[in-house]
Design a protein around this motif. Structure first.
Motif, short mmCIF file in Angstrom:
data_model
loop_
_atom_site.label_atom_id
_atom_site.label_comp_id
_atom_site.label_asym_id
_atom_site.label_seq_id
_atom_site.Cartn_x
_atom_site.Cartn_y
_atom_site.Cartn_z
N VAL A 269 -8.07 55.71 2.99
CA VAL A 269 -9.43 55.29 2.62
C VAL A 269 -9.66 55.54 1.13
N VAL A 270 -10.43 54.63 0.54
CA VAL A 270 -10.86 54.78 -0.85
C VAL A 270 -12.38 54.62 -0.85
N SER A 271 -13.10 55.57 -1.44
CA SER A 271 -14.57 55.50 -1.41
C SER A 271 -15.17 55.59 -2.80
N MET A 272 -16.35 55.04 -2.94
CA MET A 272 -17.08 55.10 -4.22
C MET A 272 -18.57 55.16 -3.89
N ASP A 273 -19.31 55.93 -4.67
CA ASP A 273 -20.77 55.94 -4.46
C ASP A 273 -21.49 55.58 -5.74
N THR A 274 -22.78 55.32 -5.62
CA THR A 274 -23.62 55.15 -6.81
C THR A 274 -24.19 56.53 -7.16
N ASP A 275 -24.88 56.61 -8.25
CA ASP A 275 -25.66 57.81 -8.53
C ASP A 275 -26.75 57.94 -7.46
N SER A 276 -27.37 59.09 -7.46
CA SER A 276 -28.52 59.28 -6.58
C SER A 276 -29.78 58.86 -7.33
N PHE A 292 -29.21 66.79 -5.89
CA PHE A 292 -29.00 65.98 -4.69
C PHE A 292 -27.63 65.34 -4.81
N ALA A 293 -26.70 65.74 -3.92
CA ALA A 293 -25.31 65.31 -4.07
C ALA A 293 -25.07 63.88 -3.59
N ASN A 294 -25.73 63.48 -2.53
CA ASN A 294 -25.40 62.20 -1.89
C ASN A 294 -25.83 61.01 -2.76
N GLY A 295 -24.89 60.12 -3.04
CA GLY A 295 -25.22 58.90 -3.78
C GLY A 295 -26.07 57.99 -2.91
N LYS A 308 -4.53 45.56 7.95
CA LYS A 308 -5.91 45.08 8.09
C LYS A 308 -6.82 45.90 7.17
N GLN A 309 -8.08 45.49 7.11
CA GLN A 309 -9.01 46.12 6.16
C GLN A 309 -10.37 46.36 6.81
N ILE A 310 -10.93 47.54 6.52
CA ILE A 310 -12.27 47.89 7.05
C ILE A 310 -13.15 48.26 5.87
N GLU A 311 -14.34 47.68 5.81
CA GLU A 311 -15.29 48.08 4.76
C GLU A 311 -16.50 48.73 5.44
N ILE A 312 -16.87 49.91 4.97
CA ILE A 312 -18.00 50.65 5.57
C ILE A 312 -18.98 51.05 4.47
N GLN A 313 -20.27 50.86 4.74
CA GLN A 313 -21.29 51.22 3.75
C GLN A 313 -22.32 52.19 4.34
N HIS A 314 -22.92 52.97 3.46
CA HIS A 314 -23.97 53.92 3.88
C HIS A 314 -25.08 53.93 2.85
N ASN A 315 -26.31 53.75 3.32
CA ASN A 315 -27.47 53.86 2.43
C ASN A 315 -28.68 54.16 3.29
N VAL A 316 -29.25 55.35 3.13
CA VAL A 316 -30.44 55.70 3.92
C VAL A 316 -31.66 55.89 3.02
N TYR A 317 -31.58 55.32 1.84
CA TYR A 317 -32.64 55.57 0.85
C TYR A 317 -33.32 54.30 0.34
N ALA A 318 -32.76 53.13 0.65
CA ALA A 318 -33.21 51.91 -0.05
C ALA A 318 -34.35 51.21 0.66
N ALA A 319 -35.19 50.59 -0.14
CA ALA A 319 -36.26 49.76 0.41
C ALA A 319 -35.66 48.40 0.73
N ARG A 320 -34.91 48.35 1.79
CA ARG A 320 -34.29 47.08 2.21
C ARG A 320 -34.18 47.08 3.73
#
Ligand code: NAD
Length: 459
Positions: A269-276, A292-295, A308-320
């Protein structure tokens, strides 16, 4: 010869120890050609794999619930509708939550359950001789210690998501299950949602050809919920840890599409986050800290051993809007759930054809029309859902998928069947929490996904 063997072993141990502090993983780690690998603990002598594990049938499944917050409280309610179950024990840190669940049981004319509270009350619940299944709905840090203790006291366990928060905890669950031969299921309800469960049947029937790219996510603006979590546990956890701390709703259903640890295995796995951004604002407002550590948005890419390839995303902060993405690309077709449900399937793959429709025009380039979509969704609906769909929608719990999950679990336990999801699924889907953090903290380095079956999936 013997001396060389000892020297090599000592050298290997030094490499692990030397690297572990730099990488700050829950187990010793090595780096080779830029790829980080966490040590696989040896299986204890006499311990064997738990693939296909089945247990003696249980006529009436006696359940002890631990954690009676938003999730646990609703679980107690749902189980009151499931035949062949009895709620025998209830536990929460706070006694008023236990009392509230007792009031519910009595309102349904059900017997009072044994009640436990306090930080360690759950241990006495696990030690009872009249509990078959311990159902854990606490904050994340308690999941694994409680599950391991319950299995060691002869109980099957069902654990809310994620089942474990580190690789060390994933191995603790695997080892406890293999050692005790008790079931350890993670309550990943999203695999039972109507679209996901039906698309899985289509995939098994080959409608998409060979599926080679899948996407999943947990994108959910938790603003309405932050204040509801007991003692702010979720925000406090995210304040402390980078990475995808809640990967299983995204990864579970798509791992099933790829038949992970049945026909393939996640490799790295290779992961990348945004800033918080919003996370930091939340922390300042609710925790009184700037740290606050979590991006805000975390993306992980996983390559499997079969390419094969799996893409997984996480965001519990966005107005979307809410999204679990859920997308599958195959050689012959395509499925997508969020933001629009659709199937792109070639006409020649569709067996049950309707009159008046030109199936030759269905070439996969666009979604099939509504009549074809509806017919496919009906044809491939799993029989276990068809049988209880009406009741599931009435009882509810995320539109019914929670009830379907609970009903399937009880059906398998009552019939002595292997469960739909095993301890290796729990470990594989949960392990992204720590692996994504390690990748991010090391410049998006590739991190090997452990083979929690220790090679047994492919024998
Ligand atoms: N599958 C899903 O769709 C879904 C949805 C929401 C939450 N969850 C999961 O469910 C779990 C609980 O989440 P929630 O939203 O109910 O949180 P919550 O804060 O409402 O509930 C957690 C409960 O655990 C209790 N608890 C804490 N320490 C305890 C201890 N030592 N002994 C006994 N009880 C203890 C708390 O008092 C609280 O009542 C989490 O793992 C979460 O990720 C899953």
């Amino acid at each position: 010869m013997k001396t060389t063997k000892y020297l090599l072993a000592a050298l290997a141990a030094l490499v692990f120890v030397g690297c572990s502090s730099r990488i700050d993983a829950s187990l010793p780690a090595t780096v080779k050609d830029g790829t980080i690998t966490l040590k696989t603990p040896a299986r204890a002598p006499g311990q064997v794999h738990a693939i296909g594990l089945a247990a003696d049938p249980i006529d009436t499944v006696r359940i002890g619930f631990i954690g009676l917050g938003m999730r646990g409280d609703d679980a107690v309610r749902r189980y009151s509708f499931i035949e062949g179950t009895k709620t025998v024990a209830l536990c929460d840190l706070y006694p008023d939550r236990v009392s509230k669940a007792q009031v519910f049981l009595s309102s349904k004319g059900l017997p009072e359950a044994a009640g436990y509270d306090g930080e360690d009350g759950w241990k006495a619940l696990c030690e009872r001789s009249d509990v078959d299944l311990v159902y854990i709905c606490t904050d994340w840090k308690h999941h694994t210690p409680m599950a391991v203790y319950a299995m060691e006291h002869g109980k099957h366990v069902a654990i809310e998501v994620p089942a474990a928060m580190s690789i060390k905890e994933c191995w603790a669950l695997v080892d406890a299950c293999e050692r005790t031969r008790k079931h350890c299921i993670m309550l990943e309800n999203c695999v039972y949602d109507f679209f996901e469960a039906t698309v899985l049947e289509m995939a098994k029937a080959g409608l998409f050809g060979e599926i080679y790219h899948v996407e999943g996510a947990y994108i959910h603006n938790l603003d309405p919920f932050w204040d509801e979590y007991a003692d702010n546990w979720r925000l406090l956890y995210n304040a402390q840890f980078r990475g995808d701390n809640y990967p299983t709703h995204g990864i579970g259903p798509v791992c099933q599409l790829l038949d992970i640890h049945r026909k393939d295995l996640m490799d790295y796995v290779v992961s990348m986050d945004t800033d918080s951004f919003n996370g930091k604002k939340l922390a300042a407002e609710k925790l009184g800290t700037e740290d606050f550590a979590n991006g805000d948005h975390t993306v992980s890419l996983i390559r499997t051993q079969r390419g094969k390839q799996i893409e997984i995303q996480h965001n519990v902060y966005a107005a979307r809007p809410y999204s679990r993405m859920y997308q599958a690309t195959g050689t012959e077709g395509f499925a997508n759930k969020y933001p629009v449900k659709g199937l792109a399937i070639k006409g020649k793959a569709i067996t049950r054809k309707q009159e008046g429709l030109d199936y030759d025009r269905l070439d996969g380039e666009r979604f099939v029309p509504k009549e074809v979509y509806d017919a496919l969704m009906d044809e491939y609906k799993p029989s276990y859902i068809r049988e209880i769909e009406q009741k599931a929608r009435e009882v509810g719990g995320h539109g019914g998928m929670d009830f379907i999950m609970d009903s399937r679990l009880i059906y398998c336990l009552r019939n002595g069947l292997p469960l739909d999801m095993d301890v290796y699924d729990a470990a594989e889907w949960s392990c992204l929490t720590e692996l994504s953090r390690i990748s991010i903290e090391n410049g998006s380095a590739p991190v090997k996904v452990p083979d929690f079956t220790r090679g047994d999936w492919n024998r």
